[in-house]
Design an enzyme around this catalytic site. Structure first.
Site, mmCIF file in Angstrom:
data_model
loop_
_atom_site.group_PDB
_atom_site.id
_atom_site.type_symbol
_atom_site.label_atom_id
_atom_site.label_comp_id
_atom_site.label_asym_id
_atom_site.label_seq_id
_atom_site.Cartn_x
_atom_site.Cartn_y
_atom_site.Cartn_z
ATOM 1 N N ALA A 298 0.915 -1.193 0.127
ATOM 2 C CA ALA A 298 0.100 0.269 -0.072
ATOM 3 C C ALA A 298 0.494 0.793 -0.398
ATOM 4 O O ALA A 298 1.702 1.148 0.893
ATOM 5 C CB ALA A 298 -0.766 -0.444 1.331
ATOM 6 N N GLY A 300 -0.055 1.440 -3.440
ATOM 7 C CA GLY A 300 -0.043 0.591 -4.242
ATOM 8 C C GLY A 300 1.019 1.237 -5.585
ATOM 9 O O GLY A 300 0.666 1.022 -7.022
ATOM 10 N N LYS A 302 4.115 1.339 -6.248
ATOM 11 C CA LYS A 302 4.874 0.567 -6.365
ATOM 12 C C LYS A 302 4.137 -0.874 -7.208
ATOM 13 O O LYS A 302 4.598 -1.082 -8.498
ATOM 14 C CB LYS A 302 6.154 0.838 -5.582
ATOM 15 C CG LYS A 302 7.199 1.832 -5.179
ATOM 16 C CD LYS A 302 8.121 1.849 -4.155
ATOM 17 C CE LYS A 302 8.375 2.521 -4.186
ATOM 18 N NZ LYS A 302 7.803 3.740 -3.363
ATOM 19 N N ASP A 320 -0.132 -6.324 3.213
ATOM 20 C CA ASP A 320 0.098 -5.190 3.865
ATOM 21 C C ASP A 320 -0.822 -5.227 5.251
ATOM 22 O O ASP A 320 -1.647 -6.351 4.954
ATOM 23 C CB ASP A 320 -1.427 -3.963 2.988
ATOM 24 C CG ASP A 320 -0.020 -2.648 3.340
ATOM 25 O OD1 ASP A 320 -0.641 -2.286 4.746
ATOM 26 O OD2 ASP A 320 0.270 -2.203 3.074
ATOM 27 N N ASP A 363 9.564 -2.370 0.402
ATOM 28 C CA ASP A 363 8.984 -0.566 0.074
ATOM 29 C C ASP A 363 9.423 -0.807 1.534
ATOM 30 O O ASP A 363 7.600 -0.201 1.914
ATOM 31 C CB ASP A 363 8.447 -0.259 -0.950
ATOM 32 C CG ASP A 363 8.429 1.423 -0.441
ATOM 33 O OD1 ASP A 363 8.881 1.837 -0.403
ATOM 34 O OD2 ASP A 363 7.024 1.780 -0.532
ATOM 35 N N CYS A 416 11.988 5.660 2.017
ATOM 36 C CA CYS A 416 11.379 6.946 1.884
ATOM 37 C C CYS A 416 12.671 8.260 3.140
ATOM 38 O O CYS A 416 12.419 9.383 2.757
ATOM 39 C CB CYS A 416 10.259 7.821 1.850
ATOM 40 S SG CYS A 416 9.260 6.602 0.546
#
Length: 462
Positions: A298, A300, A302, A320, A363, A416
């Protein structure tokens, strides 16, 4: 009829209560289900500008307000503080709002937030702030020209542009650089201290301007539907300027309307995705027919990019832990025409699918310090004590993904964050523990050059 400023005040209250991320709360505020007359596009842009701006510049606004208070700011009612912030933000950072309108309209919010008795107080404080903020600007573009005096506030995305003040509000940059960065660029003190030690003053000032500016809109053209140049022609036909990015699917839009108003939204011609984020799925290099594990799917972006790179052939298991966030993956897949994604809700303490998989993407949840402009509430929510928990979780997720890929399978780990502990140090720790894994490539994205900050590393089982 409700006004844009009232909506902004309500969103700020919900954000303070941690009811969601700012972007989600703004969307919710405009999804009224017909309960009240909808506001127009200009109002939505104004609400977004107010909410994001106040959230980003909270510490700066506190510094502008506090000299005119007779008691500590935290002693005031929270919703009254929100109104002070909204008024001070308009006075200090919005040149298109007349000062008298900023003061008057903010004072009128007192009844909306349940504090009509605060009108006189709000009027007095905001009038003093309006007298403090001048209409003069100065441009000091280089490190030798930084304002080593506390009479100017950094105001825009142009590095080195300051608005002059009539009194010394901020700590002196030369004598107290960390305190200055915290107040003038609106960072928590611990983060200003951390980054000053790591980056130095010049880079911190650049980061301050970058993270307080409105981030550009980057989109990823959907290669299942349209190529980038064809979509650029669609935009141009609607008088929307765009610039191609490094990735063959990326476009940076200039002065674009709302996302849903862009051509091709309903037909799935594009997805919103920052340039640095766009590079992550490509680093995995998934091929048509592969079986891929996306461990933290989530919302979504990537996941759907993986599917596009795979020409919608193969299988992606999108995991997720939150049902609502997993629903956003399904919704995005439907709009983009992606058909190879299977959502997988991970129950508490449950193991992900066993595999084996040809490749995997992690991620990972992180501090988000590379995207403070796009996620403005993060700078106030993340605490230095949380890094230990995040690093343990990130390490566990990377181990899990590597255990589930076949020999010679690849895993991309991304965040990130721009903190080494969450990035290369996590990867190095896993490599020390797993002798059958090697590092093939890694990349840092530096905030503002040209987009968000972040990190990815590609590892391969041998």
């Amino acid at each position: 009829m409700i006004t844009a400023r009232q909506v902004a005040a309500d969103v700020l209250a919900r954000s303070r209560a941690r009811a969601g991320f700012v972007a989600e709360l703004v969307d919710d505020a405009f999804d009224t289900g017909g309960l009240r007359p909808p506001l127009g596009g200009a109002d939505r842009r104004f609400v977004t500008q107010l909410v994001y701006g106040v959230t980003r510049r909270r510490a700066t606004l506190d510094a502008l307000i506090e000299p005119f208070l007779h008691k500590p700011l935290h002693a005031l009612q929270e919703r009254v503080i929100d109104v002070l912030h909204l008024g001070a933000f308009q006075l200090a950072f919005l040149t298109h709002v007349p000062k008298h309108a900023a003061v008057h309209e903010s004072v009128e919010l007192a009844e909306h937030v349940g504090s009509p008795q605060a009108k006189g107080f709000l009027n007095g404080v905001l009038r003093r702030v309006s007298e403090l903020v001048t209409d003069q600007f100065t441009l000091r573009p280089g490190p030798d020209a930084l304002p080593f005096e506390p009479h100017a506030s950094p105001v825009s995305s142009v590095v080195g542009r300051y608005r002059k003040l009539d009194a010394p509000i901020f700590p002196d940059m030369a004598a107290e650089p960390i305190a200055y960065l915290s107040a003038a660029h609106s960072w928590p003190h611990w983060l200003a201290e951390r980054w000053f030690a790591r980056f130095g003053l010049e880079e911190c000032v650049r980061l301050g301007f970058h993270f307080n500016a409105t981030p550009p809109l980057w989109i990823r053209t959907n290669k299942l539907n349209v190529d980038r140049e064809a979509y650029r022609l669609q935009l141009a036909a609607n008088t929307i300027d765009s610039e191609p990015g490094e990735h063959p699917q990326s476009l940076r839009l200039v002065d674009a309307p709302g996302v849903r108003d862009l051509p091709g939204y309903a037909t799935g011609d594009f997805a919103v995705q920052d340039h640095s984020s766009l590079l992550v799925a490509s680093a995995l290099n998934p091929q048509p027919g592969m079986r891929v594990l996306d461990l933290c799917s989530a919302p979504g972006g990537k996941t759907t990019h993986l599917a596009e790179l795979m020409d919608n052939r193969g299988a992606i298991v999108a995991c997720d832990i939150e049902p609502k966030r997993l629903d956003t993956v399904t919704t995005l897949c439907k709009r983009l025409g992606v058909k190879i994604v299977s959502p997988h809700l991970l129950q508490e303490n449950a193991e992900p699918p066993a595999g084996p998989f040809d490749a995997a993407l992690v991620d990972a949840p992180c501090s988000n310090t590379g995207v403070l402009g796009r996620r403005p509430e993060v700078r106030w929510r993340i605490k230095p004590t949380e890094f230990e928990h995040l690093i343990r979780l990130q390490t566990k997720l990377l181990f899990t993904a590597l255990e589930r890929v076949k020999p010679r399978g690849a895993v991309v780990y991304s965040t990130c964050s721009i903190e080494p502990e969450e990035n290369e140090q996590v990867v190095k720790g896993v490599l020390r523990a797993m002798k059958n894994v090697k590092l093939e490539a890694e990349r840092y994205a530096i905030p503002g050059r040209p987009s968000d900050g972040g990190y990815w590393a590609r590892l391969r089982k041998v």
